[in-house]
Scaffold this motif. Structure first.
Motif, PDB file in Angstrom:
ATOM      1  N   TYR A   1       3.442  -1.491  14.963  1.00 37.94           N
ATOM      2  CA  TYR A   1       3.674  -2.455  14.098  1.00 37.94           C
ATOM      3  C   TYR A   1       4.290  -2.491  12.228  1.00 37.94           C
ATOM      4  O   TYR A   1       5.040  -3.124  12.411  1.00 37.94           O
ATOM      5  CB  TYR A   1       1.946  -2.742  13.674  1.00 37.94           C
ATOM      6  CG  TYR A   1       1.839  -4.123  12.760  1.00 37.94           C
ATOM      7  CD1 TYR A   1       1.435  -5.277  13.325  1.00 37.94           C
ATOM      8  CD2 TYR A   1       0.916  -3.773  11.182  1.00 37.94           C
ATOM      9  CE1 TYR A   1       1.619  -6.843  12.977  1.00 37.94           C
ATOM     10  CE2 TYR A   1       1.013  -4.785  10.808  1.00 37.94           C
ATOM     11  CZ  TYR A   1       1.445  -6.019  11.457  1.00 37.94           C
ATOM     12  OH  TYR A   1       0.760  -7.466  10.879  1.00 37.94           O
ATOM     13  N   ASP A   2       4.284  -1.345  12.215  1.00 41.93           N
ATOM     14  CA  ASP A   2       4.860  -0.727  11.039  1.00 41.93           C
ATOM     15  C   ASP A   2       5.373   0.465  10.731  1.00 41.93           C
ATOM     16  O   ASP A   2       4.964   1.011  11.993  1.00 41.93           O
ATOM     17  CB  ASP A   2       4.347  -1.655   9.990  1.00 41.93           C
ATOM     18  CG  ASP A   2       3.167  -0.850   9.677  1.00 41.93           C
ATOM     19  OD1 ASP A   2       2.782   0.297  10.349  1.00 41.93           O
ATOM     20  OD2 ASP A   2       2.099  -1.257   8.988  1.00 41.93           O
TER      21      ASP A   2
ATOM     22  N   ARG B   1       0.835  -0.818  -0.336  1.00 42.38           N
ATOM     23  CA  ARG B   1       0.106  -0.013   0.506  1.00 42.38           C
ATOM     24  C   ARG B   1       1.123   1.718  -0.052  1.00 42.38           C
ATOM     25  O   ARG B   1       0.173   1.714  -0.317  1.00 42.38           O
ATOM     26  CB  ARG B   1      -0.944  -0.100   1.432  1.00 42.38           C
ATOM     27  CG  ARG B   1      -0.187   0.824   2.524  1.00 42.38           C
ATOM     28  CD  ARG B   1      -1.483  -0.019   4.088  1.00 42.38           C
ATOM     29  NE  ARG B   1      -0.341   0.249   5.078  1.00 42.38           N
ATOM     30  CZ  ARG B   1       0.177  -0.765   5.641  1.00 42.38           C
ATOM     31  NH1 ARG B   1       0.119  -2.042   5.442  1.00 42.38           N
ATOM     32  NH2 ARG B   1       0.985  -0.393   6.591  1.00 42.38           N
TER      33      ARG B   1
ATOM     34  N   ARG C   1       2.640   7.495   5.491  1.00 42.82           N
ATOM     35  CA  ARG C   1       2.890   6.805   4.900  1.00 42.82           C
ATOM     36  C   ARG C   1       4.639   7.859   4.106  1.00 42.82           C
ATOM     37  O   ARG C   1       5.390   6.765   3.766  1.00 42.82           O
ATOM     38  CB  ARG C   1       2.475   6.380   3.540  1.00 42.82           C
ATOM     39  CG  ARG C   1       0.780   5.746   4.037  1.00 42.82           C
ATOM     40  CD  ARG C   1      -0.042   5.474   2.849  1.00 42.82           C
ATOM     41  NE  ARG C   1      -0.772   4.619   3.605  1.00 42.82           N
ATOM     42  CZ  ARG C   1      -2.268   4.076   3.573  1.00 42.82           C
ATOM     43  NH1 ARG C   1      -2.572   4.862   2.152  1.00 42.82           N
ATOM     44  NH2 ARG C   1      -2.905   3.079   4.005  1.00 42.82           N
TER      45      ARG C   1
ATOM     46  N   SER D   1       2.431   2.471  10.607  1.00 37.94           N
ATOM     47  CA  SER D   1       2.006   2.773  11.778  1.00 37.94           C
ATOM     48  C   SER D   1       2.475   3.703  13.092  1.00 37.94           C
ATOM     49  O   SER D   1       1.771   4.538  14.197  1.00 37.94           O
ATOM     50  CB  SER D   1       0.880   1.792  12.392  1.00 37.94           C
ATOM     51  OG  SER D   1       0.677   1.223  12.022  1.00 37.94           O
TER      52      SER D   1
ATOM     53  N   PHE E   1       2.731   7.388  13.828  1.00 37.47           N
ATOM     54  CA  PHE E   1       1.605   8.237  14.268  1.00 37.47           C
ATOM     55  C   PHE E   1       1.667   8.446  15.977  1.00 37.47           C
ATOM     56  O   PHE E   1       1.244   9.218  16.854  1.00 37.47           O
ATOM     57  CB  PHE E   1      -0.189   7.458  14.526  1.00 37.47           C
ATOM     58  CG  PHE E   1      -0.853   7.655  13.038  1.00 37.47           C
ATOM     59  CD1 PHE E   1      -1.150   8.504  12.357  1.00 37.47           C
ATOM     60  CD2 PHE E   1      -1.131   6.377  12.867  1.00 37.47           C
ATOM     61  CE1 PHE E   1      -2.088   9.034  11.164  1.00 37.47           C
ATOM     62  CE2 PHE E   1      -1.613   6.660  11.320  1.00 37.47           C
ATOM     63  CZ  PHE E   1      -1.721   7.887  10.705  1.00 37.47           C
TER      64      PHE E   1
ATOM     65  N   SER F   1      -2.660  -2.613  10.987  1.00 39.68           N
ATOM     66  CA  SER F   1      -1.280  -1.276  10.342  1.00 39.68           C
ATOM     67  C   SER F   1      -2.664  -0.191  10.685  1.00 39.68           C
ATOM     68  O   SER F   1      -3.420  -0.388   9.635  1.00 39.68           O
ATOM     69  CB  SER F   1      -1.623  -1.380   8.588  1.00 39.68           C
ATOM     70  OG  SER F   1      -0.409  -2.374   9.084  1.00 39.68           O
ATOM     71  N   THR F   2      -2.249   1.320  11.458  1.00 43.80           N
ATOM     72  CA  THR F   2      -3.120   1.685  11.541  1.00 43.80           C
ATOM     73  C   THR F   2      -3.813   3.005  10.954  1.00 43.80           C
ATOM     74  O   THR F   2      -4.389   3.492  10.921  1.00 43.80           O
ATOM     75  CB  THR F   2      -3.571   2.314  12.727  1.00 43.80           C
ATOM     76  OG1 THR F   2      -1.928   3.027  13.088  1.00 43.80           O
ATOM     77  CG2 THR F   2      -3.183   1.571  14.238  1.00 43.80           C
ATOM     78  N   ASP F   3      -2.495   3.312   9.093  1.00 44.62           N
ATOM     79  CA  ASP F   3      -3.016   4.179   8.685  1.00 44.62           C
ATOM     80  C   ASP F   3      -4.161   3.139   7.467  1.00 44.62           C
ATOM     81  O   ASP F   3      -3.868   3.954   6.286  1.00 44.62           O
ATOM     82  CB  ASP F   3      -1.773   4.550   7.692  1.00 44.62           C
ATOM     83  CG  ASP F   3      -1.055   3.255   7.232  1.00 44.62           C
ATOM     84  OD1 ASP F   3      -0.651   1.698   7.725  1.00 44.62           O
ATOM     85  OD2 ASP F   3      -0.615   3.057   5.553  1.00 44.62           O
ATOM     86  N   VAL F   4      -4.412   2.376   7.227  1.00 41.22           N
ATOM     87  CA  VAL F   4      -5.792   1.787   6.759  1.00 41.22           C
ATOM     88  C   VAL F   4      -6.769   2.237   7.659  1.00 41.22           C
ATOM     89  O   VAL F   4      -6.875   1.632   8.820  1.00 41.22           O
ATOM     90  CB  VAL F   4      -5.275   0.391   6.198  1.00 41.22           C
ATOM     91  CG1 VAL F   4      -6.365  -0.004   5.477  1.00 41.22           C
ATOM     92  CG2 VAL F   4      -4.190  -0.068   5.512  1.00 41.22           C
TER      93      VAL F   4
END
Lengths: 338, 279
Positions: A112-113, A35, A164, A116, A119, B158-161
């Motif tokens: 987690y990645d 994504r 992102r 994320s 934030f 994945s909190t950006d989704v």
């Protein structure tokens, strides 16, 4: 522009002139989630955001406030008080090195990645303390950002695209051009002295069980015997990895950190309790505490704790660790404030 | 007229039609997507009905799901003294939770999964949102539904989704442990005369809880019916096994035992008030 000048003569690295090449002793390519593919515009926008205090509530704190390039993107503090509130944090600012290949961010892996993860410092009341709706308003009102987001992402300025872009920039923070790297890639057989080579051999035997591979971490979570009690206060922050997994077998465990640029990332450990690398080695030699979740590698035959070594061996290890300093990484203009 | 149960016998012949919206519309009920009914194809008529006209299959419909927040059976009033099961006097000021992954079940065992169904329900001083209307449900007779409190693990990290209403901009996410706060309750409790803040912010994969509600009788959902399901959520239940003065600030997942109790409680606080279908 983002090239870090590593040799990559096998043709497998990214052929773009403006995204970093991947040193062959690390990997073939920079991994990205589907994504959020890595692009030149996305990484450039992420760099701009990384250095922009607009991301904070008082417009005075940027990511780069605590992630400083000359410290390999750590900050030299045991725990930072540079956030909006001025309140000291509870964990040491981690260095940002080769993050594209890491999984589980923060000392306990709770991020987690990279997307994320971003934030957390933006929202945390003692870091950037930013309201995300206000952030979107400020970015939309800015003279440049609408254009930059539209160039980087099909859907332009969105909240997910903020993190992102940051993640893309972070994935370009590649360090693998230290003397050690030039030696192991065969580019410069004289990059390590005989004494440093002796230190490398010792390192592989004494430290390589955890600080493995050319990332100098096996990415596991381990209890290295710093403490024997794990209090519940501050929302159980002292639980370490167990706070994330809800598994008591993970009490007091933290992620094995990379040792790249380790000379520049003092102080050490998840809470910055050790000022120097001498202190760190003294811990492993004499200071390891017995605790239920202590890593088995720190429990020797007959129950002896820690990593036994002589003073001379400790000195050789320190000499070797200095060969992991990557001057290109620390000075690369592609990573500095735009 | 309130219709509870399956009276549309003419629609009952095709149990497999519920996996996709049926585009054939009742000719007597114009809809934006209506297509001509082929007159050469009589619809199978499984039962004796007085109307001899071939009853055409119905189009997809909508259902409204509402959840009444109550305490001790009375409508939940924020900032008002209530008594927890252990006798603690407290006031609730914030109640928020994710409802997700809604599935509607038919008598033949088939189900319709609502895509991207992530909804933030809340009762706060700023906003109350305790109902939603779900459209595009294939026509049929439904015996119940399943929903979850929380966010499934595939969408929880994945909190950006931002799927459905999921977002990090609504203060229902954690940064320290990338993921969504499944359930949040805040207020004040009486600590020897001093009103003192309490909160439970509960989440993590192991506290994702599915709830299945079975109706007393099936309800019809299609383009000719107004359908509604009304639940009650008894907030007193949330405090079972949670002594607020002992644990006034709960953050996290199952090993924090009051949080684990809250997770169990929010899977048990619902009860069905009514499931109706009105022509």
């Amino acid at each position: 522009m983002l090239s870090i000048g590593c040799a990559s003569d096998d043709g497998t690295a990214n052929s773009s002139l403006t995204l970093p090449m991947v040193p062959v002793n690390l990997a073939d390519a920079i991994p990205s989630p589907e994504r959020n593919p890595l692009t030149i515009d996305g990484a450039a926008l992420g760099r701009r955001l990384f250095y922009d205090p607009l991301l904070s509530a008082n417009n005075e704190v940027a990511c780069a406030t605590c992630h400083i390039q000359e410290h390999a993107f750590s900050d030299g503090d045991s725990v930072s008080s540079a956030g909006v509130s001025g309140q000291a944090l509870l964990r040491n600012t981690p260095a940002l090195i080769n993050l594209a290949w890491m999984g589980g961010y923060f000392w306990d892996g709770g991020g987690y990645d990279l997307e994320s993860q971003a934030f957390a410092p933006i929202e945390h009341v003692d870091e950037m303390a930013q309201d995300l709706n206000e952030l979107m308003d400020e970015l939309a009102a800015h003279s440049d950002y609408l254009t930059l987001f539209s160039a980087a992402f099909e859907d332009g300025l969105t909240l997910p695209n903020v993190v992102r872009a940051l993640a893309q920039f972070e994935r370009t923070l590649i360090s693998a051009n230290a003397p050690y790297d030039r030696f192991v890639r065969g580019e410069d057989p004289d990059a390590l002295t005989n004494v440093e080579l002796h230190g490398l051999a010792l390192f592989e035997g004494l430290c390589g069980g955890c600080h493995a591979t050319d990332f100098f971490t096996d990415q596991s979570y381990r209890n290295n015997g710093l403490d024997t009690v794990y209090p519940d206060d501050h929302e159980r922050v002292a639980w370490g990895r167990a706070r994330i997994t809800d598994d008591l077998a993970d009490l007091g465990k933290y992620k094995v950190p990379t040792l790249r640029n380790i000379v520049l990332t003092a102080p050490y450990m998840h809470d910055g309790r050790f000022e120097t690398l001498d202190d760190v080695l003294a811990h492993y030699r004499f200071g390891v505490q017995d605790t239920d979740t202590l890593d088995p590698l720190l429990r020797g035959d007959g129950g002896a704790l820690g990593i036994p070594m002589t003073d001379d061996e400790a000195a050789l290890l320190l000499l070797f660790l200095e060969t992991l300093t990557d001057e290109d990484f620390l000075t690369n203009p592609a990573y500095s404030a735009p | 007229m309130i219709v509870v149960g399956a009276m549309l016998v003419a629609c009952g012949g095709d149990g497999s039609s519920n996996t996709e919206p049926d585009t054939t519309q009742d000719s007597g009920t114009p809809t934006p997507d209506s297509e001509p009914v082929p007159d050469s194809e009589p619809v199978p008529d499984p039962g004796p009905v007085e109307d001899t006209a071939p009853p055409p299959p119905a189009g997809p419909g909508a259902v409204t799901l509402s959840i009444d927040h109550v305490f001790d059976g009375q409508p939940l009033a924020l900032g008002t003294d209530v008594t927890a099961p252990d006798g603690t006097t407290l006031q609730i000021n914030v109640l928020r939770y994710w409802i997700s992954n809604v599935q509607w079940h038919q008598a033949d065992g088939s189900s319709h999964t609502v895509p991207a169904s992530y909804y933030l329900f809340e009762q706060t001083a700023e906003n109350t949102r305790n109902s939603l209307t779900i459209a595009d449900i294939p026509a049929g007779d439904y015996t119940g539904f399943t929903m979850a409190v929380g966010v499934d693990k595939e969408h929880n990290h994945s909190t950006d989704v931002f799927e459905g209403e999921l977002s990090t901009a609504v203060e229902m996410d954690w940064g320290w442990n990338s993921g969504f706060i499944f359930f949040k309750i805040e207020g004040e409790y009486n600590d020897n005369g001093a009103m003192t803040f309490f909160k439970a912010h509960v989440g993590k994969d192991d506290l994702y809880r599915e709830v299945t509600v079975t109706f007393d009788a099936p309800i019809t959902i299609d383009d000719a019916h107004q359908s509604a399901v009304q639940l009650s959520a008894e907030a007193k239940t949330i405090f079972n096994g949670w002594n607020v003065p002992d644990a006034p600030s709960i953050v996290g997942g199952p090993t924090n035992s009051p949080a684990g109790n809250v997770g169990t409680n929010y899977s048990q606080w619902f009860s069905l008030l009514a499931a109706t279908s009105e022509e």
